[in-house]
Design a protein around this motif. Structure first.
Motif, mmCIF file in Angstrom:
data_model
loop_
_atom_site.group_PDB
_atom_site.id
_atom_site.type_symbol
_atom_site.label_atom_id
_atom_site.label_comp_id
_atom_site.label_asym_id
_atom_site.label_seq_id
_atom_site.Cartn_x
_atom_site.Cartn_y
_atom_site.Cartn_z
ATOM 1 N N UNK A 1 34.500 37.158 39.742
ATOM 2 C CA UNK A 1 35.119 36.717 38.491
ATOM 3 C C UNK A 1 34.864 35.247 38.194
ATOM 4 N N UNK A 2 34.251 34.552 39.116
ATOM 5 C CA UNK A 2 34.022 33.122 38.944
ATOM 6 C C UNK A 2 33.193 32.857 37.687
ATOM 7 N N UNK A 3 33.669 31.911 36.886
ATOM 8 C CA UNK A 3 32.981 31.582 35.640
ATOM 9 C C UNK A 3 33.441 32.408 34.449
ATOM 10 N N UNK A 4 34.171 33.485 34.708
ATOM 11 C CA UNK A 4 34.673 34.343 33.623
ATOM 12 C C UNK A 4 36.192 34.314 33.519
ATOM 13 N N UNK A 5 36.873 34.196 34.641
ATOM 14 C CA UNK A 5 38.335 34.207 34.673
ATOM 15 C C UNK A 5 38.845 32.811 34.983
ATOM 16 N N UNK A 6 40.031 32.506 34.439
ATOM 17 C CA UNK A 6 40.690 31.232 34.710
ATOM 18 C C UNK A 6 42.161 31.477 35.002
ATOM 19 N N UNK A 25 43.707 48.005 26.622
ATOM 20 C CA UNK A 25 42.334 48.492 26.499
ATOM 21 C C UNK A 25 41.530 47.491 25.670
ATOM 22 N N UNK A 26 40.371 47.116 26.193
ATOM 23 C CA UNK A 26 39.525 46.150 25.500
ATOM 24 C C UNK A 26 38.063 46.558 25.681
ATOM 25 N N UNK A 27 37.227 46.185 24.730
ATOM 26 C CA UNK A 27 35.806 46.501 24.840
ATOM 27 C C UNK A 27 35.091 45.505 25.751
ATOM 28 N N UNK A 28 34.022 45.953 26.336
ATOM 29 C CA UNK A 28 33.218 45.076 27.179
ATOM 30 C C UNK A 28 32.797 43.846 26.387
ATOM 31 N N UNK A 29 32.854 42.697 27.039
ATOM 32 C CA UNK A 29 32.544 41.445 26.374
ATOM 33 C C UNK A 29 33.759 40.766 25.775
ATOM 34 N N UNK A 36 41.980 47.983 31.004
ATOM 35 C CA UNK A 36 40.895 48.953 30.903
ATOM 36 C C UNK A 36 39.815 48.377 30.000
ATOM 37 N N UNK A 37 38.611 48.306 30.519
ATOM 38 C CA UNK A 37 37.485 47.758 29.768
ATOM 39 C C UNK A 37 36.513 48.890 29.473
ATOM 40 N N UNK A 38 36.325 49.160 28.205
ATOM 41 C CA UNK A 38 35.427 50.244 27.804
ATOM 42 C C UNK A 38 34.014 49.703 27.565
ATOM 43 N N UNK A 39 33.050 50.561 27.844
ATOM 44 C CA UNK A 39 31.643 50.134 27.689
ATOM 45 C C UNK A 39 31.126 50.452 26.307
ATOM 46 N N UNK A 57 49.185 32.506 34.497
ATOM 47 C CA UNK A 57 48.316 33.222 33.565
ATOM 48 C C UNK A 57 46.976 33.553 34.212
ATOM 49 N N UNK A 58 46.339 34.561 33.674
ATOM 50 C CA UNK A 58 44.957 34.859 34.041
ATOM 51 C C UNK A 58 44.202 35.114 32.744
ATOM 52 N N UNK A 59 43.389 34.136 32.358
ATOM 53 C CA UNK A 59 42.536 34.284 31.183
ATOM 54 C C UNK A 59 41.256 34.971 31.624
ATOM 55 N N UNK A 60 40.949 36.091 31.005
ATOM 56 C CA UNK A 60 39.782 36.879 31.389
ATOM 57 C C UNK A 60 38.830 36.961 30.206
ATOM 58 N N UNK A 61 37.650 36.425 30.381
ATOM 59 C CA UNK A 61 36.609 36.436 29.344
ATOM 60 C C UNK A 61 35.411 37.250 29.815
ATOM 61 N N UNK A 62 34.574 37.613 28.866
ATOM 62 C CA UNK A 62 33.345 38.371 29.177
ATOM 63 C C UNK A 62 33.650 39.565 30.078
ATOM 64 N N UNK A 63 34.638 40.319 29.688
ATOM 65 C CA UNK A 63 35.084 41.434 30.520
ATOM 66 C C UNK A 63 34.020 42.513 30.643
ATOM 67 N N UNK A 64 33.997 43.120 31.820
ATOM 68 C CA UNK A 64 33.038 44.170 32.138
ATOM 69 C C UNK A 64 33.792 45.442 32.494
ATOM 70 N N UNK A 65 33.159 46.599 32.360
ATOM 71 C CA UNK A 65 33.837 47.845 32.749
ATOM 72 C C UNK A 65 34.326 47.814 34.201
ATOM 73 N N UNK A 66 33.610 47.135 35.067
ATOM 74 C CA UNK A 66 34.034 47.064 36.467
ATOM 75 C C UNK A 66 35.262 46.195 36.687
ATOM 76 N N UNK A 67 35.729 45.510 35.639
ATOM 77 C CA UNK A 67 36.990 44.766 35.729
ATOM 78 C C UNK A 67 38.199 45.677 35.499
ATOM 79 N N UNK A 68 37.949 46.922 35.136
ATOM 80 C CA UNK A 68 39.041 47.876 34.933
ATOM 81 C C UNK A 68 39.845 48.036 36.212
ATOM 82 N N UNK A 69 41.149 47.806 36.104
ATOM 83 C CA UNK A 69 42.012 47.839 37.289
ATOM 84 C C UNK A 69 43.455 47.607 36.869
#
Length: 130
Positions: free
Chosen positions: A64-69, A11-15, A127-130, A80-92
């Protein structure tokens, strides 16, 4: 035969940021195209990113382009999948997958279809919380 085990979901906060890992068994890891997919609540599983055998080639879904690597360490049999600037819609639930496809001579081509991936991990929840 390849066995894949994902980790790093939480679980992580948005952003915020997360790094997912996928550890693979087997001695031929470096010969596989590796991909990440995800399935959000009430949604179909979708392609996220893929990388070539060496890691030099990468491809991302527009969402995810520009946010995930995506990256890989063949010495550690890990992708690996580095995920930055996460959004609630990335919850999955995020899945890694391995494909024997992707070779056109010495050139790598993107493998995006789920049916082209022979091996799958069990998934890790993000899970990305808003």
């Amino acid at each position: 035969q390849v066995q894949l085990v994902e980790s790093g979901g939480e679980l992580v906060q948005a952003g915020g940021s997360l790094r997912l890992s996928c550890a693979a068994s087997g001695r031929t890891f470096s010969s596989y195209t590796m991909g990440w997919f995800r399935q959000g609540p009430g949604k179909e599983r979708e392609f996220v990113a893929a990388t070539s055998w060496s890691g030099a080639g990468t491809y991302y879904a527009d969402s995810v382009k520009g946010r995930f690597t995506i990256s890989r360490d063949n010495a550690k049999n890990t992708v690996y999948l580095q995920m930055n600037s996460l959004k609630p819609e990335d919850t999955a639930v995020y899945y890694c997958a391995a494909s024997t496809l992707g070779a056109l001579g010495s050139t790598w081509y993107v493998v995006r279809r789920q049916t082209d991936y022979e091996y799958w991990g069990q998934g890790t929840q993000v899970t990305v919380s808003s």
